[in-house]
Design a protein around this motif. Sequence first.
Motif, short mmCIF file in Angstrom:
data_model
loop_
_atom_site.label_atom_id
_atom_site.label_comp_id
_atom_site.label_asym_id
_atom_site.label_seq_id
_atom_site.Cartn_x
_atom_site.Cartn_y
_atom_site.Cartn_z
N GLU A 1 31.01 46.70 45.44
CA GLU A 1 30.78 46.39 46.58
C GLU A 1 30.66 44.83 46.58
N GLN A 2 30.07 44.04 45.84
CA GLN A 2 29.84 42.68 45.74
C GLN A 2 31.12 42.17 45.49
N SER A 3 31.99 42.68 44.37
CA SER A 3 33.40 42.11 44.04
C SER A 3 34.12 42.16 45.43
N ALA A 4 34.13 43.04 46.02
CA ALA A 4 34.97 43.32 47.15
C ALA A 4 34.46 42.29 48.36
N GLU A 5 33.38 42.12 48.62
CA GLU A 5 32.96 41.23 49.35
C GLU A 5 33.33 39.80 49.17
N GLN A 6 33.18 39.51 47.73
CA GLN A 6 33.85 38.17 47.43
C GLN A 6 35.23 37.90 47.72
N LEU A 7 35.92 39.04 47.22
CA LEU A 7 37.42 38.88 47.37
C LEU A 7 37.73 38.75 48.87
N ILE A 8 37.23 39.54 49.48
CA ILE A 8 37.36 39.61 51.15
C ILE A 8 37.13 38.19 51.75
N HIS B 1 35.44 43.17 37.38
CA HIS B 1 35.29 41.58 37.39
C HIS B 1 36.48 40.79 36.90
N ASP B 2 37.48 41.64 36.45
CA ASP B 2 38.76 41.02 35.96
C ASP B 2 39.76 41.02 37.11
N ILE B 3 39.38 41.36 38.54
CA ILE B 3 40.33 41.21 39.49
C ILE B 3 39.79 39.95 40.21
N ALA B 4 40.77 39.06 40.55
CA ALA B 4 40.56 37.75 41.06
C ALA B 4 41.69 37.30 42.07
N ILE B 5 41.40 36.29 42.88
CA ILE B 5 42.69 35.81 43.53
C ILE B 5 43.24 34.64 42.80
N SER B 6 44.34 34.72 42.62
CA SER B 6 45.27 33.68 41.93
C SER B 6 44.93 32.30 42.24
N PRO B 7 44.74 31.58 41.33
CA PRO B 7 44.16 30.04 41.46
C PRO B 7 45.52 29.28 42.21
#
Length: 191
Positions: A55-62, A110-116
């Motif tokens: 949930e925290q990862s989703a919130e951060q990505l969103i 934790h490996d999923i992120a927005i590209s720089p």
Amino acid sequence: MPNWLKKSFVVLISILTFGMISPQDLLAWNNQKSDNHDVIPDHIEVSSLPELSREQSAEQLISQAREITASKLGDRILPRIESDFESEVLPKIEEIIIDLLDTYPEEEIHDIAISPVIGKGDGERIFHIMDTKSNDEILYFHVRKDRPPLEGYSFNFHYHSIEDGFETHHELAEVYWGKDTPAKFGSEQIH
């Protein structure tokens, strides 16, 4: 300091760092260092950060997706389409990000992120989501200005997925702008 020496310094820094560090970055760092009067250590110990829950990862990505998309649209476009953007586009982006994270095991979230690399200018790219462990991009989120004959301008928000080789446009929403030509992406409001 003579002007030619300043210009030579700028060119030298740009060449030595392949443009990764600008002279403004160095000046800002130097000003910050002189303001703090701290000595920079030779090395910095890095401690591991606590892993975020699904949930925290989703919130951060969103949250990042919302900021990047608002920045891409700019102060001249966003206020005019904001209600449609908030009600039609963002919920679908949130849903896709949550669905993506649901396909990953908890320990790989934790490996999923927005590209720089963020989309700038009039290109379609808003942002891409990637797997930082494999360095593969997974989803592309794009926006395109459309102008169907006699209908005026609209913004086509869509995404591409690795599942079909990024070939298919998966439409998120079509947001109508009007008959007048929209500003460039990222344009600031003139006061």
